[in-house]
Structure formats: C-alpha cells, structure tokens
Design an enzyme around this catalytic site. Structure first.
Site, PDB file in Angstrom:
ATOM      1  N   GLU A   1      -3.655  -4.238  -6.271  1.00 59.81           N
ATOM      2  CA  GLU A   1      -3.377  -4.328  -4.839  1.00 59.81           C
ATOM      3  C   GLU A   1      -2.934  -2.981  -4.278  1.00 59.81           C
ATOM      4  O   GLU A   1      -3.360  -2.587  -3.188  1.00 59.81           O
ATOM      5  CB  GLU A   1      -2.267  -5.356  -4.563  1.00 59.81           C
ATOM      6  CG  GLU A   1      -2.572  -6.744  -5.049  1.00 59.81           C
ATOM      7  CD  GLU A   1      -1.993  -7.063  -6.423  1.00 59.81           C
ATOM      8  OE1 GLU A   1      -1.518  -8.183  -6.616  1.00 59.81           O
ATOM      9  OE2 GLU A   1      -2.029  -6.173  -7.316  1.00 59.81           O
TER      10      GLU A   1
ATOM     11  N   CYS B   1       3.880  -5.519  -4.909  1.00 59.86           N
ATOM     12  CA  CYS B   1       2.641  -5.571  -4.136  1.00 59.86           C
ATOM     13  C   CYS B   1       2.825  -6.376  -2.848  1.00 59.86           C
ATOM     14  O   CYS B   1       2.309  -6.000  -1.796  1.00 59.86           O
ATOM     15  CB  CYS B   1       1.518  -6.134  -4.991  1.00 59.86           C
ATOM     16  SG  CYS B   1       1.099  -5.057  -6.382  1.00 59.86           S
TER      17      CYS B   1
ATOM     18  N   CYS C   1       2.705  -9.616  -7.188  1.00 56.66           N
ATOM     19  CA  CYS C   1       4.098  -9.454  -7.627  1.00 56.66           C
ATOM     20  C   CYS C   1       4.938  -9.003  -6.424  1.00 56.66           C
ATOM     21  O   CYS C   1       4.420  -8.758  -5.332  1.00 56.66           O
ATOM     22  CB  CYS C   1       4.176  -8.424  -8.752  1.00 56.66           C
ATOM     23  SG  CYS C   1       3.861  -6.731  -8.215  1.00 56.66           S
TER      24      CYS C   1
ATOM     25  N   HIS D   1      -0.958  -1.004  -9.589  1.00 52.34           N
ATOM     26  CA  HIS D   1      -1.529  -2.346  -9.629  1.00 52.34           C
ATOM     27  C   HIS D   1      -2.774  -2.379  -8.742  1.00 52.34           C
ATOM     28  O   HIS D   1      -2.934  -1.548  -7.839  1.00 52.34           O
ATOM     29  CB  HIS D   1      -0.521  -3.372  -9.114  1.00 52.34           C
ATOM     30  CG  HIS D   1       0.628  -3.604 -10.036  1.00 52.34           C
ATOM     31  ND1 HIS D   1       1.501  -4.654  -9.874  1.00 52.34           N
ATOM     32  CD2 HIS D   1       1.064  -2.926 -11.135  1.00 52.34           C
ATOM     33  CE1 HIS D   1       2.413  -4.626 -10.822  1.00 52.34           C
ATOM     34  NE2 HIS D   1       2.181  -3.581 -11.600  1.00 52.34           N
TER      35      HIS D   1
END
Length: 161
Positions: free
Chosen positions: A67, A98, A95, A65
């Site tokens: 992040e 993260c 999420c 992701h």
C-alpha cells in the site's frame, strides 16, 4: 463504520474485481521476489495510476508495504500528496501504518480482499480508518476476491514452514 460486503450491484462490482485482479498480479511479483505476497493498485478516473507490492525485505525498509509503495507512486503521478479522488485496491486488510497513510492521503475509497486477523487496522484488530476522532472518512469495501487473496498468503506461509 461503513463496510460494504462483497455483494454489490452492476459495473462497480465488476470493476472492483478487475482492479483486484491487478492487485493479485502485484502480489505475485512480491512472491517471485521472496516477499510476503501482498499487492495494491491505486485507481484514479477509471485508470490505474500506481502499483505496489511488498518490498520491505528486499529493500531493508519496514515501511515498504504494498500500500505504501502504491500511495507513493500515486502521489508522484498526480504530483500531489492528497489522493482525494483515488481508490486503493489491496489484497489484504491494511495494517495500522498503511491505514494511517490512507487517512493522511485522503484516499476516497479502500477495497480489499482478505481480512487480517493478526494486524488488520480496518476492522479485524483495530479501527484506524474511520476512527470517530479523525476528520477524514474512507468508503470501505471488503471481501473482494478474498478467497484468492487469502490462498496466496496461506500458501506462502505454508511453504516457509
């Protein structure tokens, strides 16, 4: 949980928007590569030290992701797994994965754009950041360039249908 709304005073608000503009440029890179358009930047001492955008599809990596990519790059740049003096700017509410990584990294401050009503782990679906049983608290500001952040995602998903 302390979540500061969009309205802030002075230079911090202006710089938050500038950093979020860069996160939106990272989201554009994800979009150009066929990924869900999420972008992130890590700022340390007033400078961007890391950028990330979603690469989980192209990299066959469920953890890639925006992040996570930015946090990995920031750790390498500072040569430390602790990012205590860093701020993370991301286009959408993180999420659970993260958010958990931010706690482990000891991120000082999170600034994000749009809320994520399906997977947000700051306030929308669950509260991973600043959970009362965790020993690290993250300063949070939400809603920075939220309309633009949400529009990029909505357009992406509309075009996929």
């Amino acid at each position: 949980m302390k979540i500061v709304p969009q309205a802030q005073t002075g230079s911090e608000s202006n710089s938050d928007e500038l950093w979020m503009e860069e996160a939106l440029r990272c989201a554009q890179r994800a979009l150009e590569n066929g990924e869900v358009p999420v972008g992130a930047v890590v700022v340390h001492a007033g400078q961007i030290i890391a950028r990330g955008w979603n690469r989980n599809i192209s990299g066959f990596d469920p953890t890639a992701h925006a992040e996570m990519m930015a946090l990995r790059e920031a750790g390498a740049a500072l040569r430390n797994h602790r990012l205590e003096d860093c701020e993370l700017f991301v286009t959408i509410e993180p999420c659970a994965m993260c958010a958990g990584a931010m706690v482990h990294a000891r991120i000082r401050r999170l600034v994000y754009g749009a809320d994520d009503s399906k997977a947000g782990a700051v306030k929308s679906v669950m509260q991973v950041l600043n959970h009362p049983q965790l020993n690290h608290k993250v300063e949070i500001r939400s809603g920075v360039l939220a309309g633009r952040s949400a529009e990029v995602l909505q357009t992406f998903f509309r075009n996929r249908r």
